[in-house]
Design a protein around this motif. Structure first.
Motif, mmCIF file in Angstrom:
data_model
loop_
_atom_site.group_PDB
_atom_site.id
_atom_site.type_symbol
_atom_site.label_atom_id
_atom_site.label_comp_id
_atom_site.label_asym_id
_atom_site.label_seq_id
_atom_site.Cartn_x
_atom_site.Cartn_y
_atom_site.Cartn_z
ATOM 1 N N ARG A 256 33.066 25.435 60.049
ATOM 2 C CA ARG A 256 33.349 24.030 60.346
ATOM 3 C C ARG A 256 34.855 23.805 60.354
ATOM 4 N N VAL A 257 35.350 23.158 61.390
ATOM 5 C CA VAL A 257 36.766 22.829 61.510
ATOM 6 C C VAL A 257 36.912 21.319 61.442
ATOM 7 N N ALA A 258 37.589 20.836 60.409
ATOM 8 C CA ALA A 258 37.852 19.409 60.250
ATOM 9 C C ALA A 258 39.182 19.095 60.919
ATOM 10 N N LEU A 259 39.129 18.314 61.968
ATOM 11 C CA LEU A 259 40.298 17.996 62.781
ATOM 12 C C LEU A 259 40.841 16.646 62.334
ATOM 13 N N VAL A 260 41.967 16.654 61.651
ATOM 14 C CA VAL A 260 42.549 15.418 61.145
ATOM 15 C C VAL A 260 42.985 14.546 62.318
ATOM 16 N N ALA A 261 42.694 13.260 62.231
ATOM 17 C CA ALA A 261 42.816 12.359 63.379
ATOM 18 C C ALA A 261 44.206 12.343 63.995
ATOM 19 N N ALA A 262 45.262 12.396 63.180
ATOM 20 C CA ALA A 262 46.621 12.279 63.709
ATOM 21 C C ALA A 262 46.999 13.431 64.613
ATOM 22 N N LEU A 263 46.247 14.525 64.566
ATOM 23 C CA LEU A 263 46.531 15.674 65.416
ATOM 24 C C LEU A 263 46.530 15.314 66.888
ATOM 25 N N ALA A 264 45.681 14.375 67.268
ATOM 26 C CA ALA A 264 45.549 14.022 68.682
ATOM 27 C C ALA A 264 46.833 13.465 69.264
ATOM 28 N N SER A 265 47.731 12.986 68.437
ATOM 29 C CA SER A 265 48.974 12.383 68.920
ATOM 30 C C SER A 265 50.133 13.365 68.993
ATOM 31 N N SER A 266 49.859 14.654 68.711
ATOM 32 C CA SER A 266 50.958 15.608 68.623
ATOM 33 C C SER A 266 51.222 16.333 69.927
ATOM 34 N N GLY A 267 50.469 16.026 70.966
ATOM 35 C CA GLY A 267 50.727 16.616 72.264
ATOM 36 C C GLY A 267 50.109 17.997 72.404
ATOM 37 N N GLY A 268 50.273 18.602 73.594
ATOM 38 C CA GLY A 268 49.738 19.923 73.843
ATOM 39 C C GLY A 268 48.312 19.858 74.363
ATOM 40 N N GLN A 269 47.854 21.004 74.938
ATOM 41 C CA GLN A 269 46.517 21.100 75.470
ATOM 42 C C GLN A 269 45.793 22.274 74.833
ATOM 43 N N ILE A 270 44.461 22.200 74.821
ATOM 44 C CA ILE A 270 43.642 23.230 74.211
ATOM 45 C C ILE A 270 42.877 23.952 75.301
ATOM 46 N N ASP A 271 42.988 25.278 75.322
ATOM 47 C CA ASP A 271 42.264 26.096 76.284
ATOM 48 C C ASP A 271 40.762 25.977 76.019
ATOM 49 N N ALA A 272 39.987 25.780 77.066
ATOM 50 C CA ALA A 272 38.539 25.636 76.910
ATOM 51 C C ALA A 272 37.914 26.861 76.258
ATOM 52 N N LYS A 273 38.519 28.045 76.455
ATOM 53 C CA LYS A 273 37.976 29.261 75.848
ATOM 54 C C LYS A 273 37.988 29.170 74.323
ATOM 55 N N SER A 274 38.959 28.402 73.777
ATOM 56 C CA SER A 274 39.043 28.262 72.330
ATOM 57 C C SER A 274 37.845 27.537 71.758
ATOM 58 N N LEU A 275 37.159 26.770 72.605
ATOM 59 C CA LEU A 275 36.037 25.952 72.138
ATOM 60 C C LEU A 275 34.690 26.621 72.359
ATOM 61 N N SER A 276 34.694 27.900 72.723
ATOM 62 C CA SER A 276 33.445 28.586 73.061
ATOM 63 C C SER A 276 32.786 29.263 71.870
ATOM 64 N N GLY A 277 33.402 29.189 70.680
ATOM 65 C CA GLY A 277 32.836 29.843 69.513
ATOM 66 C C GLY A 277 31.666 29.084 68.914
ATOM 67 N N LEU A 278 30.947 29.744 68.005
ATOM 68 C CA LEU A 278 29.786 29.139 67.345
ATOM 69 C C LEU A 278 30.234 28.488 66.044
ATOM 70 N N PHE A 279 30.853 27.324 66.169
ATOM 71 C CA PHE A 279 31.348 26.577 65.022
ATOM 72 C C PHE A 279 31.198 25.090 65.301
ATOM 73 N N THR A 280 31.427 24.292 64.272
ATOM 74 C CA THR A 280 31.396 22.837 64.413
ATOM 75 C C THR A 280 32.813 22.303 64.330
ATOM 76 N N LEU A 281 33.208 21.511 65.299
ATOM 77 C CA LEU A 281 34.518 20.870 65.325
ATOM 78 C C LEU A 281 34.304 19.381 65.093
ATOM 79 N N GLN A 282 34.851 18.863 63.997
ATOM 80 C CA GLN A 282 34.603 17.470 63.630
ATOM 81 C C GLN A 282 35.905 16.725 63.382
ATOM 82 N N ARG A 283 36.061 15.582 64.039
ATOM 83 C CA ARG A 283 37.197 14.719 63.768
ATOM 84 C C ARG A 283 36.989 14.030 62.426
ATOM 85 N N VAL A 284 38.062 13.901 61.671
ATOM 86 C CA VAL A 284 38.003 13.254 60.362
ATOM 87 C C VAL A 284 38.943 12.058 60.367
ATOM 88 N N PHE A 285 38.412 10.884 60.044
ATOM 89 C CA PHE A 285 39.200 9.655 59.996
ATOM 90 C C PHE A 285 39.205 9.135 58.552
#
Length: 345
Positions: A256-285
């Protein structure tokens, strides 16, 4: 009373932090007036001041979401707290329990309602949180955003199980609270950081191993090796869009990857291949009032203390912002309340 407002000026692209004298607020029937003894900075406070936050602040808002203080006046219908009690305020004052809604999220101290960088602050009764007895006001002021975010990152849809492995990123407030709280859960903690001095602090706080990413560009491989190739069970991702792909690369199957909300404002792009793993990606507010109170019970039981980098006097709040923005801190940057605020109106 004195308060620091975020003032929009034509000669600046960002908001100016301006100290003003204003009338002391009066609590409504379900509000309490808190004398602010200490406040603290979070990354979102920089985003708001720099006009880069996802939510537009109200004009001339009083800055900061996090503080600790003493109840000095009660509204006529208040029952949750009493005069003289030590409290913090929940980050989202309307989010008491359950799932986050848009109506909860839009209401934030230091953004859409006046915040805590003042001698006094109004706190809705339902948002008032009692402070653990062993903490000073300066330490308690570190809790509302960073600590609750770390707690929610570890206790979300699939909470940490003793013996699992947690990865923390850097040495900011959320990362350090994440390390400390993960140890309370009986987890093994791996951390990445930028220097040997920060690595020593992380180890002192309980990190089982630390990787210096300035010395190891492929730190995700080093983390994999430390888990014998399996990967980590939980990641508290407080880095940036640039660190996220590496975090995902060292996450275990079913992790499980907890994605802290402020990360979205830091710029940059994420390669779609990075999201192909068997894990849970969850935004945390951050978290609800119930989350805050549950965390405080654990903090009290284990006598956990936040890591405070530096305490600035109230008169040097602008310097505190500069210190924080320059990333010279390790842990939380705190601003003390004014010692004579009880004498002012």
């Amino acid at each position: 009373m004195k308060a620091y407002h975020l003032e929009k000026r034509d000669d600046l692209d960002i908001f100016a932090l301006t100290l003003r004298d204003t009338e002391r607020p009066q609590p409504g029937s379900h509000e309490v007036l808190m004398r602010v003894h200490a406040s603290s900075l979070n990354f979102r406070d920089l985003l708001i001041r720099n006009n880069r936050y996802l939510v537009n602040p109200k004009p001339d808002v009083v800055a900061l979401s996090d503080a600790a203080g003493e109840v000095v006046e009660l509204g006529s219908a208040v029952t949750r707290v009493a005069l003289g009690e030590r409290i913090c305020a929940s980050y989202f004052p309307k989010w008491a329990a359950g799932s986050l809604s848009m109506s909860h999220a839009i209401e934030q101290f230091g953004c859409t309602r006046d915040g805590m960088l003042a001698e006094y602050a109004l706190v809705p009764e339902q948002a008032a949180i009692h402070i653990p007895d062993h903490l000073s006001y300066e330490e308690a002021a570190c809790l509302p955003c960073a600590a609750v975010t770390a707690w929610s990152s570890l206790t979300g849809a699939r909470g940490v199980i003793p013996g699992e492995t947690v990865l923390t990123i850097g040495s900011g407030g959320v990362a350090l609270f994440g390390l400390q709280l993960a140890r309370l859960f009986g987890a093994r903690v791996l951390s990445i950081t930028s220097s040997s001095s920060k690595a020593e602090l992380l180890k002192k706080l309980g990190a089982d191993a630390v990787v210096n990413y300035n010395e190891n560009a492929y730190w995700e491989r080093a983390i994999r090796e430390l888990t014998h190739g399996r990967g980590v069970d939980h990641v508290i991702e407080t880095g940036s869009a640039q660190t996220l792909p590496k975090s995902l690369a060292c996450t275990a199957v079913g992790g499980r990857v907890a994605l802290v909300a402020a990360l979205a404002s830091s710029g940059g792009q994420i390669d779609a291949k990075s999201l192909s793993g068997l894990f849970t990606l969850q935004r945390v507010f951050v978290g609800s009032r119930d989350d805050f109170e549950a965390m405080n019970r654990a903090i009290s039981l284990h006598a956990l203390r936040p890591v405070v980098d530096r305490v600035f006097p109230f008169s040097e709040a602008v310097d505190a912002y500069e210190h924080f923005e320059a990333q010279r801190h390790v842990g939380k940057v705190v601003i003390a309340g004014t010692p004579d605020s009880s004498q002012r109106t």
